[in-house]
Design an enzyme around this catalytic site. Structure first.
Site, mmCIF file in Angstrom:
data_model
loop_
_atom_site.group_PDB
_atom_site.id
_atom_site.type_symbol
_atom_site.label_atom_id
_atom_site.label_comp_id
_atom_site.label_asym_id
_atom_site.label_seq_id
_atom_site.Cartn_x
_atom_site.Cartn_y
_atom_site.Cartn_z
ATOM 1 N N ASP A 129 0.845 -1.052 -0.005
ATOM 2 C CA ASP A 129 0.057 -0.197 -0.183
ATOM 3 C C ASP A 129 1.001 1.217 0.140
ATOM 4 O O ASP A 129 1.926 1.101 0.329
ATOM 5 C CB ASP A 129 -0.830 0.007 1.261
ATOM 6 N N ARG A 179 -0.877 -0.552 -8.874
ATOM 7 C CA ARG A 179 -2.192 -0.042 -8.519
ATOM 8 C C ARG A 179 -2.182 1.211 -8.275
ATOM 9 O O ARG A 179 -1.615 1.937 -7.362
ATOM 10 C CB ARG A 179 -2.762 -0.963 -7.315
HETATM 11 C C1 LIG Z 1 -8.507 -1.347 -4.165
HETATM 12 C C2 LIG Z 1 -8.106 -0.023 -3.793
HETATM 13 C C3 LIG Z 1 -6.855 0.002 -2.858
HETATM 14 C C4 LIG Z 1 -6.542 1.335 -2.363
HETATM 15 N N1 LIG Z 1 -5.283 1.415 -1.858
HETATM 16 C C5 LIG Z 1 -4.830 2.939 -1.199
HETATM 17 C C6 LIG Z 1 -3.656 2.741 -0.848
HETATM 18 O O1 LIG Z 1 -2.961 2.134 -0.697
HETATM 19 N N2 LIG Z 1 -3.388 4.227 -0.490
HETATM 20 C C7 LIG Z 1 -4.376 5.260 -0.456
HETATM 21 O O2 LIG Z 1 -3.848 6.273 -0.249
HETATM 22 N N3 LIG Z 1 -5.601 5.105 -0.840
HETATM 23 C C8 LIG Z 1 -5.866 3.760 -1.284
HETATM 24 N N4 LIG Z 1 -7.054 3.543 -1.745
HETATM 25 C C9 LIG Z 1 -8.219 4.618 -1.510
HETATM 26 C C10 LIG Z 1 -8.180 5.681 -2.744
HETATM 27 O O3 LIG Z 1 -7.126 6.466 -2.440
HETATM 28 C C11 LIG Z 1 -9.343 6.590 -2.588
HETATM 29 O O4 LIG Z 1 -9.519 7.356 -1.303
HETATM 30 C C12 LIG Z 1 -10.913 5.838 -2.676
HETATM 31 O O5 LIG Z 1 -10.716 4.866 -3.696
HETATM 32 C C13 LIG Z 1 -11.989 7.071 -3.242
HETATM 33 O O6 LIG Z 1 -11.588 7.376 -4.592
HETATM 34 P P1 LIG Z 1 -12.227 6.851 -5.881
HETATM 35 O O7 LIG Z 1 -11.164 6.650 -6.846
HETATM 36 O O8 LIG Z 1 -13.296 5.957 -5.456
HETATM 37 O O9 LIG Z 1 -13.070 7.983 -6.411
HETATM 38 P P2 LIG Z 1 -14.195 9.195 -5.908
HETATM 39 O O10 LIG Z 1 -14.017 10.264 -6.890
HETATM 40 O O11 LIG Z 1 -13.611 9.515 -4.434
HETATM 41 O O12 LIG Z 1 -15.400 8.274 -5.994
HETATM 42 C C14 LIG Z 1 -15.990 7.916 -6.874
HETATM 43 C C15 LIG Z 1 -17.476 7.414 -6.492
HETATM 44 O O13 LIG Z 1 -17.278 6.464 -5.606
HETATM 45 C C16 LIG Z 1 -17.934 6.894 -4.434
HETATM 46 N N5 LIG Z 1 -17.256 6.471 -3.194
HETATM 47 C C17 LIG Z 1 -15.873 6.624 -3.090
HETATM 48 N N6 LIG Z 1 -15.485 6.263 -1.803
HETATM 49 C C18 LIG Z 1 -16.659 5.964 -1.181
HETATM 50 C C19 LIG Z 1 -16.882 5.524 0.032
HETATM 51 N N7 LIG Z 1 -15.881 5.501 1.049
HETATM 52 N N8 LIG Z 1 -18.155 5.523 0.688
HETATM 53 C C20 LIG Z 1 -19.257 5.481 -0.371
HETATM 54 N N9 LIG Z 1 -19.076 5.919 -1.785
HETATM 55 C C21 LIG Z 1 -17.577 6.154 -1.970
HETATM 56 C C22 LIG Z 1 -18.045 8.208 -4.355
HETATM 57 O O14 LIG Z 1 -19.214 8.777 -3.609
HETATM 58 C C23 LIG Z 1 -18.188 8.410 -5.999
HETATM 59 O O15 LIG Z 1 -19.515 8.371 -6.315
HETATM 60 C C24 LIG Z 1 -7.379 2.252 -2.365
HETATM 61 C C25 LIG Z 1 -8.654 2.251 -3.140
HETATM 62 C C26 LIG Z 1 -8.976 1.025 -3.696
HETATM 63 C C27 LIG Z 1 -10.362 0.939 -4.391
#
Ligand SMILES: Cc1cc2nc3c(=O)[nH]c(=O)nc-3n(C[C@H](O)[C@H](O)[C@H](O)COP(=O)(O)OP(=O)(O)OC[C@H]3O[C@@H](n4cnc5c(N)ncnc54)[C@H](O)[C@@H]3O)c2cc1C
Length: 306
Positions: A129, A179
């Site tokens: 991560d 990723r």
């Molecule tokens: C497989 C995976 C691994 C990850 N690993 C890391 C990591 O190692 N380090 C790190 O900093 N971050 C990590 N993240 C988190 C990432 O950085 C984002 O904070 C998170 O994925 C939200 O961003 P989004 O790309 O979904 O876009 P956004 O623009 O935030 O969301 C897109 C859509 O999804 C919905 N959505 C997003 N999050 C949520 C939620 N929590 N609850 C409900 N609806 C939601 C939003 O409402 C919107 O409709 C990871 C995420 C994923 C999916």
């Protein structure tokens, strides 16, 4: 404002001690995690396998304080890999560098990651991560060192960091498995794009770099970790233009988030992997999930006894 407050709360030790004592907060976490034990996580992975989705498991925890704790975390991950193999699951693992003791020393943390990469065998990749920006240099160093001898290790990069484009260019000669995510920590504007619009643009730009590198044979697995349907569609179009089929890139989403969208992608044949987090140390992780969509706070409040 609420996002900033939630991210502040995620690093507050007082709240980390107090809030998990409330049953309504614990109840609310069930939406994003199947439970606190490995059995809970494996059951969820088996359920998702039934729906055609491979999985990644994360044992929650970060910033361990002693080498003994970091060793215990490593042993638990080795146990996960064994359990996954025993059940024939297509399940990988993803670990935080500070959970392997990065705060205590890079060399020892690297050796723990090496043990995991060695043990992963047929169970697929061990993902590293990415945490807050203070750890990026050391995380890259740890990844590079382990990647030399172990192709079975992948790295998360965050699109919101201004530095990531350069980091990715530097990493491509390793043909790394990457990723890509938007980024989940509270960062100052000189380090990370403050506007969501710019983060989204950076994500699309970096996804394009990865897909083009994949086309040229310069990238390993390309995983887009996002719930953003618009970005997934854009990446899909670019992949098609490049002649890259579904085997060349994947989407990853978090357990319990946008499950309707997850079902839709699976039905359409987009390779989708679900990351399942479990464990007792869920407080900072859960606060980051609330910060991603502050409307989630209403869901927590709805769990208050009537
Ligand atoms: C497989 C995976 C691994 C990850 N690993 C890391 C990591 O190692 N380090 C790190 O900093 N971050 C990590 N993240 C988190 C990432 O950085 C984002 O904070 C998170 O994925 C939200 O961003 P989004 O790309 O979904 O876009 P956004 O623009 O935030 O969301 C897109 C859509 O999804 C919905 N959505 C997003 N999050 C949520 C939620 N929590 N609850 C409900 N609806 C939601 C939003 O409402 C919107 O409709 C990871 C995420 C994923 C999916």
């Amino acid at each position: 404002m609420l996002r900033t407050a939630l991210l502040w709360a995620s690093t507050n030790p007082f709240l980390a001690r107090r809030l998990p004592r409330y049953a309504f907060v614990r109840r609310a976490t069930r939406r994003f995690m199947p439970g606190e034990t490995l059995d809970d996580a494996l059951r969820a992975a088996e359920g998702l396998r039934g729906r055609g989705a491979p999985t990644t498991l994360t044992l929650l925890g970060e910033n361990v304080a002693t080498a003994a704790e970091a060793d215990a975390v490593t042993d638990q991950y080795l146990g996960i890999l064994e359990a996954v193999r025993g059940r024939g699951l297509d399940t990988e693992v993803s670990v935080k560098p500070t959970q392997l003791g990065l705060d205590l020393g890079l060399d020892a943390a690297r050796r723990r990651l090496e043990r995991m990469a060695e043990a992963s065998g047929q169970a697929g990749l061990v993902w590293l991560d990415m945490e807050s920006s203070a750890y990026v240099d050391r995380t890259l160093e740890m990844f590079r060192a382990v990647r030399q001898d172990h192709a079975g290790v992948g790295l998360c990069l965050q699109a919101y960091l201004r530095r990531t484009e350069g980091d990715l260019e530097d990493l491509l000669p390793l043909s790394p498995a990457i990723r890509l995510v938007k980024g989940a920590y509270r960062e100052p504007p000189e380090v990370a794009f403050p506007r969501k619009k710019d983060v989204d643009r950076a994500f699309v730009r970096l996804a394009a770099v990865l897909l083009e590198a994949r086309k040229a044979g310069r990238a390993g697995r390309v995983v887009l970790g996002t719930h953003d349907g618009r970005i997934v569609a854009e990446a899909g179009s670019l992949a098609r233009e490049l002649g890259l089929g579904p085997g060349h890139w994947e989407v990853a989403m978090l357990y319990g988030i946008r499950t309707g969208e997850q079902g839709r992608l699976l039905r359409e044949g987009v390779p989708l992997r679900i990351l399942i987090s479990y464990g007792t140390a869920w407080f900072p992780w859960y606060m980051r999930r609330l910060a991603e969509r502050p409307a989630n706070v209403w869901f927590v409040l709805k769990q208050l006894p009537g």
